[in-house]
Structure formats: structure tokens, C-alpha cells
Design a protein around this motif. Structure first.
Motif, PDB file in Angstrom:
ATOM      1  N   MET A 116       0.832  -1.216   0.000  1.00  0.00           N
ATOM      2  CA  MET A 116       0.000   0.000   0.000  1.00  0.00           C
ATOM      3  C   MET A 116       0.857   1.253   0.000  1.00  0.00           C
ATOM      4  O   MET A 116       0.564   2.234  -0.719  1.00  0.00           O
ATOM      5  N   SER A 117       1.931   1.251   0.773  1.00  0.00           N
ATOM      6  CA  SER A 117       2.822   2.424   0.811  1.00  0.00           C
ATOM      7  C   SER A 117       3.471   2.668  -0.546  1.00  0.00           C
ATOM      8  O   SER A 117       3.585   3.817  -1.007  1.00  0.00           O
ATOM      9  N   ALA A 118       3.901   1.553  -1.214  1.00  0.00           N
ATOM     10  CA  ALA A 118       4.510   1.697  -2.533  1.00  0.00           C
ATOM     11  C   ALA A 118       3.506   2.233  -3.541  1.00  0.00           C
ATOM     12  O   ALA A 118       3.841   3.073  -4.397  1.00  0.00           O
ATOM     13  N   ALA A 119       2.246   1.766  -3.457  1.00  0.00           N
ATOM     14  CA  ALA A 119       1.213   2.246  -4.384  1.00  0.00           C
ATOM     15  C   ALA A 119       0.936   3.731  -4.185  1.00  0.00           C
ATOM     16  O   ALA A 119       0.810   4.498  -5.150  1.00  0.00           O
ATOM     17  N   VAL A 120       0.845   4.139  -2.915  1.00  0.00           N
ATOM     18  CA  VAL A 120       0.605   5.565  -2.621  1.00  0.00           C
ATOM     19  C   VAL A 120       1.782   6.409  -3.093  1.00  0.00           C
ATOM     20  O   VAL A 120       1.603   7.490  -3.697  1.00  0.00           O
ATOM     21  N   LEU A 121       2.986   5.939  -2.819  1.00  0.00           N
ATOM     22  CA  LEU A 121       4.182   6.684  -3.217  1.00  0.00           C
ATOM     23  C   LEU A 121       4.273   6.798  -4.733  1.00  0.00           C
ATOM     24  O   LEU A 121       4.643   7.856  -5.274  1.00  0.00           O
ATOM     25  N   LEU A 122       3.926   5.714  -5.446  1.00  0.00           N
ATOM     26  CA  LEU A 122       3.990   5.741  -6.904  1.00  0.00           C
ATOM     27  C   LEU A 122       3.023   6.770  -7.482  1.00  0.00           C
ATOM     28  O   LEU A 122       3.334   7.482  -8.451  1.00  0.00           O
ATOM     29  N   PRO A 155      13.166   7.091  -9.612  1.00  0.00           N
ATOM     30  CA  PRO A 155      12.404   6.758  -8.396  1.00  0.00           C
ATOM     31  C   PRO A 155      11.119   5.989  -8.700  1.00  0.00           C
ATOM     32  O   PRO A 155      10.768   5.064  -7.973  1.00  0.00           O
ATOM     33  N   ARG A 156      10.413   6.376  -9.789  1.00  0.00           N
ATOM     34  CA  ARG A 156       9.180   5.661 -10.132  1.00  0.00           C
ATOM     35  C   ARG A 156       9.488   4.200 -10.505  1.00  0.00           C
ATOM     36  O   ARG A 156       8.743   3.296 -10.146  1.00  0.00           O
ATOM     37  N   THR A 157      10.608   3.975 -11.196  1.00  0.00           N
ATOM     38  CA  THR A 157      11.006   2.597 -11.554  1.00  0.00           C
ATOM     39  C   THR A 157      11.272   1.764 -10.305  1.00  0.00           C
ATOM     40  O   THR A 157      10.816   0.615 -10.195  1.00  0.00           O
ATOM     41  N   GLN A 158      12.004   2.345  -9.369  1.00  0.00           N
ATOM     42  CA  GLN A 158      12.338   1.631  -8.139  1.00  0.00           C
ATOM     43  C   GLN A 158      11.092   1.335  -7.305  1.00  0.00           C
ATOM     44  O   GLN A 158      10.909   0.220  -6.792  1.00  0.00           O
ATOM     45  N   VAL A 159      10.212   2.328  -7.172  1.00  0.00           N
ATOM     46  CA  VAL A 159       8.980   2.119  -6.397  1.00  0.00           C
ATOM     47  C   VAL A 159       8.092   1.080  -7.090  1.00  0.00           C
ATOM     48  O   VAL A 159       7.447   0.251  -6.434  1.00  0.00           O
ATOM     49  N   GLY A 160       8.075   1.104  -8.435  1.00  0.00           N
ATOM     50  CA  GLY A 160       7.306   0.102  -9.168  1.00  0.00           C
ATOM     51  C   GLY A 160       7.805  -1.309  -8.904  1.00  0.00           C
ATOM     52  O   GLY A 160       7.017  -2.246  -8.762  1.00  0.00           O
ATOM     53  N   ILE A 216       9.306  -2.261  -6.170  1.00  0.00           N
ATOM     54  CA  ILE A 216       8.881  -2.591  -4.797  1.00  0.00           C
ATOM     55  C   ILE A 216       7.428  -3.036  -4.785  1.00  0.00           C
ATOM     56  O   ILE A 216       7.060  -4.025  -4.121  1.00  0.00           O
ATOM     57  N   LEU A 217       6.588  -2.317  -5.538  1.00  0.00           N
ATOM     58  CA  LEU A 217       5.166  -2.662  -5.575  1.00  0.00           C
ATOM     59  C   LEU A 217       4.958  -4.054  -6.172  1.00  0.00           C
ATOM     60  O   LEU A 217       4.207  -4.865  -5.624  1.00  0.00           O
ATOM     61  N   ARG A 218       5.612  -4.347  -7.300  1.00  0.00           N
ATOM     62  CA  ARG A 218       5.455  -5.652  -7.938  1.00  0.00           C
ATOM     63  C   ARG A 218       5.975  -6.781  -7.049  1.00  0.00           C
ATOM     64  O   ARG A 218       5.366  -7.842  -6.943  1.00  0.00           O
ATOM     65  N   ALA A 219       7.109  -6.556  -6.374  1.00  0.00           N
ATOM     66  CA  ALA A 219       7.668  -7.586  -5.486  1.00  0.00           C
ATOM     67  C   ALA A 219       6.738  -7.846  -4.305  1.00  0.00           C
ATOM     68  O   ALA A 219       6.524  -8.999  -3.905  1.00  0.00           O
ATOM     69  N   SER A 220       6.169  -6.774  -3.742  1.00  0.00           N
ATOM     70  CA  SER A 220       5.259  -6.946  -2.600  1.00  0.00           C
ATOM     71  C   SER A 220       3.971  -7.646  -3.030  1.00  0.00           C
ATOM     72  O   SER A 220       3.411  -8.461  -2.281  1.00  0.00           O
ATOM     73  N   GLN A 221       3.486  -7.347  -4.243  1.00  0.00           N
ATOM     74  CA  GLN A 221       2.294  -8.044  -4.750  1.00  0.00           C
ATOM     75  C   GLN A 221       2.587  -9.531  -4.967  1.00  0.00           C
ATOM     76  O   GLN A 221       1.735 -10.383  -4.696  1.00  0.00           O
ATOM     77  N   GLN A 222       3.792  -9.809  -5.474  1.00  0.00           N
ATOM     78  CA  GLN A 222       4.176 -11.214  -5.661  1.00  0.00           C
ATOM     79  C   GLN A 222       4.258 -11.934  -4.319  1.00  0.00           C
ATOM     80  O   GLN A 222       3.814 -13.086  -4.188  1.00  0.00           O
ATOM     81  N   MET A 223       4.809 -11.278  -3.328  1.00  0.00           N
ATOM     82  CA  MET A 223       4.878 -11.880  -1.990  1.00  0.00           C
ATOM     83  C   MET A 223       3.482 -12.060  -1.400  1.00  0.00           C
ATOM     84  O   MET A 223       3.213 -13.058  -0.715  1.00  0.00           O
ATOM     85  N   THR A 224       2.585 -11.110  -1.655  1.00  0.00           N
ATOM     86  CA  THR A 224       1.207 -11.254  -1.177  1.00  0.00           C
ATOM     87  C   THR A 224       0.550 -12.478  -1.795  1.00  0.00           C
ATOM     88  O   THR A 224      -0.156 -13.233  -1.114  1.00  0.00           O
ATOM     89  N   ARG A 225       0.768 -12.699  -3.102  1.00  0.00           N
ATOM     90  CA  ARG A 225       0.209 -13.881  -3.759  1.00  0.00           C
ATOM     91  C   ARG A 225       0.800 -15.162  -3.171  1.00  0.00           C
ATOM     92  O   ARG A 225       0.091 -16.155  -2.975  1.00  0.00           O
ATOM     93  N   LEU A 226       2.109 -15.141  -2.893  1.00  0.00           N
ATOM     94  CA  LEU A 226       2.750 -16.322  -2.324  1.00  0.00           C
ATOM     95  C   LEU A 226       2.187 -16.636  -0.939  1.00  0.00           C
ATOM     96  O   LEU A 226       1.902 -17.799  -0.617  1.00  0.00           O
ATOM     97  N   VAL A 227       2.010 -15.591  -0.124  1.00  0.00           N
ATOM     98  CA  VAL A 227       1.423 -15.803   1.201  1.00  0.00           C
ATOM     99  C   VAL A 227       0.008 -16.354   1.064  1.00  0.00           C
ATOM    100  O   VAL A 227      -0.409 -17.261   1.800  1.00  0.00           O
ATOM    101  N   GLY A 228      -0.752 -15.815   0.090  1.00  0.00           N
ATOM    102  CA  GLY A 228      -2.101 -16.332  -0.145  1.00  0.00           C
ATOM    103  C   GLY A 228      -2.072 -17.795  -0.550  1.00  0.00           C
ATOM    104  O   GLY A 228      -2.903 -18.591  -0.108  1.00  0.00           O
ATOM    105  N   ASP A 229      -1.093 -18.168  -1.403  1.00  0.00           N
ATOM    106  CA  ASP A 229      -0.965 -19.574  -1.805  1.00  0.00           C
ATOM    107  C   ASP A 229      -0.644 -20.466  -0.608  1.00  0.00           C
ATOM    108  O   ASP A 229      -1.181 -21.571  -0.478  1.00  0.00           O
ATOM    109  N   LEU A 230       0.235 -19.986   0.265  1.00  0.00           N
ATOM    110  CA  LEU A 230       0.582 -20.778   1.447  1.00  0.00           C
ATOM    111  C   LEU A 230      -0.637 -20.990   2.340  1.00  0.00           C
ATOM    112  O   LEU A 230      -0.860 -22.083   2.871  1.00  0.00           O
ATOM    113  N   LEU A 231      -1.433 -19.935   2.507  1.00  0.00           N
ATOM    114  CA  LEU A 231      -2.643 -20.060   3.323  1.00  0.00           C
ATOM    115  C   LEU A 231      -3.640 -21.016   2.667  1.00  0.00           C
ATOM    116  O   LEU A 231      -4.241 -21.859   3.349  1.00  0.00           O
TER     117      LEU A 231
END
Length: 521
Positions: A311-317, A329-334, A336-351
């Protein structure tokens, strides 16, 4: 009187008991197991033939020699059919003939008992093989081994001691009063040294035990009675020769037979194999529990901080101006956002994987047009298809039926299957999504022209955390979760594939009530 005198004159000691009539004879045979019964055909209260039949009917296996004053063949046939071991006419009764007939009958009986014993022991070993390999706990195995040891060789008491360290002993007795209270402490050094020196099956007499403090201590720790004649002890070892424990047998009243030690050794071998399986199963279960605990920690404890990062990366972007100065900066924040979304999907898969494993995956069923599900799945993956240069098509056979399904979950299945299809389909290939109706089910399929899957990998393809290709990425949960979702709908997920010919993944979803006839029409 002639029979008694002849038997008392035998070279071996003989204990005699006489009965004056049929009733006394039957009562004596019920209370005592005799080796030999000599029985007159004619008795004061009944005929001997009926007594013979009664004794055999109640399982008495003694040698029964019938004495008769009528030596005709018809009587002989009737006696033998009723279970007589032999018969002797009184007119031919002499000490020599009586000894000859009884010696022959005893030899035949010994041979018959040996055959029966061998058959019994083979049956016990067969049952032990099934029972020990079906039991995956050390506690259960210890009890099974001692129970089968007693049944196998007729011992009144048996015990098993397992290494390492604790040296817990499980003892069994057909007469519980024969067992002594187990010692408070584990084996002392003398017994442990004797244990470690065991190179094979051991059979020791009472005198030999008295001269071997180590073996005596081993017997004492098993809480078995001190044998009047012999003690049997066989080691249990793994495939590398490491000592796993010992199986012991002792009988304070009876003497072991030839072959009993070999039989006990075979049982110990079965126990060794089963014990190794039980320990491997325990280690696997402990590893699985540890992994489940780690998954729970990762899934629950990381979910919130990852969401905060996303959420912070999305707001910052959104707050960064879209100009050249802020491009980096926009490339770097992007990223971060994509990596965090990928981690969110992985956590969802684990659950999801954890819920599926526990049988707690929830689906919210509702009537949905199956064609719309196909269209949504294709629309979501059309940009990826263009990016990878893969043709994405769809086909439907007949009218689009209404299915009973959870929209989000079925789209998750499509996402996993289509994701794999694009991952392994080269540029210029094609992926097709199809819909058909089979009875009360809608059949949904994803077919690709990728590299295919080797036949030896297909049985494990839907296992959790397993991937067939060395270059695969991800956690290996996609197909496991897809299968769990489909099965939660009451459907089946299957695969058809061969190397170089692509793969087809198909799954079924139940039709809504009344849809089967309409779709078929």
C-alpha cells in the motif's frame, strides 16, 4: 493290569493314571493333557468308540490306542475313522507289541504336530508381517512383537527392548503373574555391553546365564521370569548393521524346540524393517509439522507487513510526478510494488495450501455462466499472450451452461493453469481454453503446445511443493491449490501430456440444477 505292567516296564519314565469307566476317562482328559490314552472298545458304562469320538471332538490330540477283543477289519476301519491312532487286539497283546504300536503312533503324532506347528508358525509370521508394517508407532510395534513372539514359539513370556538410551521394555505374558515388576532404572553398563556384543541369535541355558552377568542383567531388565531351562535372545539391526534392540523369550515351565530360535530371528527381522519404517515415518511427520508451523508463521506474521509495503509503494507511486526527473524513483517504487504483490500472492498460496491440507478451504457457490468465466480468464491473460508472442484462443461446444461455482476460486484455477501454459509454451505457440458439457458437469480445459511433461512426472504433478521441471520458478503450489479448489467444488482435475506434444489440463465443475438437459438440448 497287563497294559499297566507293560508301560511301567518302558525304558523312559511313564506317569500312569487309570480310569474305571468312560465318565472317569473323559473327566481325566479334560483336566490333563496326556501323551497316550489306551482305551477299551467295551467299557462298563459306555462303548469306547463314543468316548473316542468325544475326546477328538473336544480337540484332544493324544495318541489313542484302542484295545479290542474283536479284531475284524470292519471294526478297525470304524475305529480309525473315529480318530484312533491305532488299535490292538487283546488276543495279540504283549509288552513288545504294545511298545511297538505306541512308539510308532507317537512318532506319527510328533510328525503331525511338527507339520501343524510349522503351518501355525508360517501363519503367525505372515500375520506379523502385515501387522508390523501396518503399524507406524514404536509403542505399537513393541507390543506386536512380543505378542507374536509368544504365539510363534509358544513361550509364556516375551519382551522387546529398543535402543537408544531409554531402553524401554515391553513385556507380554499369557500368565501375568509370571512377570516381575520392571526395574526403575534402565540397563546397567554390564547389560549394555552384553547387548552391544550380540552378533546373532542367542540360546542360553540356566547354567550359562548364571555364568554370564551381562546376559543375566539383560534378562532381568526385561522383567521376565527366570527360566528353568532356556532363554532366547535375538538382535534387531538396520540395513547398516546398527543395533536397534533385542527380542527376548523365556518360559519358566516349558522347553523350547529346535527351530524356535530361527523363527524368533525371522520375527526380529520383520520387526527391524517395521521399526525403521516407523522411525522414518516419525521423522517425516515431525518435519511436516515443523514445515506447517513455519508456513503458519510466514503466512500470518508476514501478511500484514507485506500489505503495508504494498500500500505504501502504491501511494508513493501515485504521488511521484510523471516526468523525466522522477523516472528512476518511479522505476524503483514500481519494483517494490510488484515484489510486494508477488509476496502477497505467495502468502495467499501458502494459506490456501494449508486450508486445503486441513480440509478447510471454503468456496462460496453461486450460479454462474461458464462462458463468462472463460471470457474473464482469457481477457486477464491476453496482454501476457501478446507480450510472449503466443496465440490465445477459446472454443465452446454447444450452448454455454450455468454452473454452480465460486467465481474467484475458478478464476484462480484458470490463473494457475494458464500461468503454467504460458510459462512453458515457446513464442509462436498457442494456448486454447475450451468448454464442453459431460453429463452433470461442465468440462473446462487449458491446452498448450509447450514442451510437455515426462510420463514419470505425471503421478506427482499435483503434489504440494513438487515441480517436475528443473527450470521452474515459484513454490510448487499452483497445481496443488488448483486441484484442491476443483475438488472443493466436487470436481476432478486431470492432465494429459507427453514430451514435445504439449499438455492439456481439464477440470469439471457441477452444472446448476436443471442445466444438464438444457445444455444437451
Amino acid at each position: 493290569m497287563a497294559v499297566s505292567r507293560a508301560l511301567k516296564a518302558w525304558p523312559s519314565p511313564v506317569t500312569l493314571q487309570e480310569a474305571a469307566n468312560a465318565a472317569e476317562a473323559e473327566a481325566a482328559c479334560r483336566s490333563t493333557r496326556f501323551d497316550v490314552v489306551t482305551l477299551d472298545v467295551r467299557l462298563p458304562d459306555r462303548d469306547g468308540l463314543s468316548v473316542l469320538r468325544t475326546l477328538r471332538a473336544c480337540g484332544h490330540d493324544a495318541v489313542i490306542l484302542m484295545l479290542t477283543g474283536f479284531g475284524d477289519e470292519e471294526m478297525a476301519v470304524e475305529l480309525m475313522r473315529a480318530g484312533a491312532s491305532d488299535y490292538l487286539a487283546k488276543s495279540r497283546l504283549t509288552p513288545e507289541r504294545l511298545e511297538q504300536r505306541l512308539t510308532r503312533a507317537l512318532r506319527v503324532r510328533a510328525a503331525e504336530l511338527a507339520v501343524r506347528r510349522n503351518e501355525h508358525q508360517r501363519g503367525v509370521l505372515a500375520n506379523a508381517s502385515l501387522a508390523t508394517h501396518a503399524n507406524l508407532t514404536e509403542e505399537g510395534l513393541r507390543q506386536l512383537l512380543v505378542d507374536h513372539a509368544c504365539a510363534l514359539i509358544g513361550a509364556r513370556t516375551a519382551a522387546t527392548t529398543l535402543l537408544p538410551a531409554k531402553l524401554v521394555t515391553a513385556a507380554h505374558s499369557s500368565s501375568p503373574q509370571l512377570l516381575r515388576p520392571p526395574p526403575a532404572a534402565s540397563l546397567d553398563k554390564t547389560a549394555i555391553d552384553a547387548l552391544q556384543r550380540l552378533t546373532g541369535p542367542l540360546r542360553m541355558t540356566l547354567a550359562e546365564l548364571a555364568e554370564s552377568p551381562g546376559h543375566a542383567a539383560l534378562l532381568a531388565a526385561a522383567a521376565l521370569p527366570w527360566p528353568e531351562r532356556e532363554w532366547l535372545c535375538v538382535p534387531m539391526r538396520d540395513g547398516q548393521g546398527n543395533l536397534l534392540g533385542v527380542l527376548q523369550a523365556a518360559d519358566p515351565l516349558a522347553e523350547f524346540r529346535d527351530g524356535d530360535l530361527a523363527m524368533l530371528d525371522q520375527l526380529a527381522h520383520l520387526g527391524s524393517l517395521a521399526l525403521q519404517n516407523a522411525r522414518l515415518f516419525r521423522e517425516l511427520r515431525e518435519a511436516s509439522l515443523a514445515r506447517e508451523e513455519l508456513m503458519a508463521i510466514v503466512s500470518h506474521d508476514l501478511r500484514n507487513p507485506i500489505s503495508v509495503v504494498a500500500m505504501s509503494a502504491a501511494v508513493l507511486l501515485k504521488s511521484l510526478p510523471d516526468d523525466e526527473q522522477f523516472k528512476q524513483p518511479r522505476t524503483q517504487v514500481g519494483r517494490i510494488l510488484r515484489a510486494s504483490q508477488q509476496m502477497t500472492r505467495l502468502v495467499g498460496d501458502l494459506l490456501d495450501a494449508s486450508r486445503i491440507e486441513e480440509g478447510k478451504l471454503a468456496v462460496e457457490l453461486a450460479p454462474l455462466p461458464a462462458g463468462e468465466l472463460l471470457d474473464e480468464a482469457i481477457e486477464a491473460f491476453q496482454p501476457l499472450a501478446q507480450e510472449k508472442g503466443v496465440q490465445l484462443t477459446s472454443s465452446a461446444h454447444g450452448a454455454s451452461p450455468i454452473v454452480t461455482a465460486d467465481r474467484a476460486r475458478i478464476l484462480q484455477v484458470f490463473s494457475n493453469l494458464l500461468g503454467n501454459a504460458f510459462k512453458f509454451t515457446p513464442r509462436g505457440g498457442s494456448v486454447n481454453v475450451s468448454l464442453d458439457v459431460q453429463g452433470q458437469k461442465a468440462l473446462l480445459s487449458v491446452q498448450d503446445t509447450g514442451q510437455g511433461i515426462a510420463a514419470e512426472h505425471l503421478p506427482r504433478l499435483f503434489d504440494r511443493f513438487w515441480q517436475p521441471r528443473a527450470n521452474s520458478q515459484g513454490a510448487g503450489l499452483g497445481l496443488f491449490i488448483a486441484k484442491g479448489i476443483v475438488e472443493a467444488h466436487g470436481g476432478v482435475l486431470s492432465v494429459s501430456s507427453s514430451p514435445g506434444a504439449g499438455s492439456t489440463f481439464s477440470f469439471t465443475v457441477p452444472l446448476a440444477k436443471g442445466e444438464a438437459g438444457r445444455a444437451a438440448g
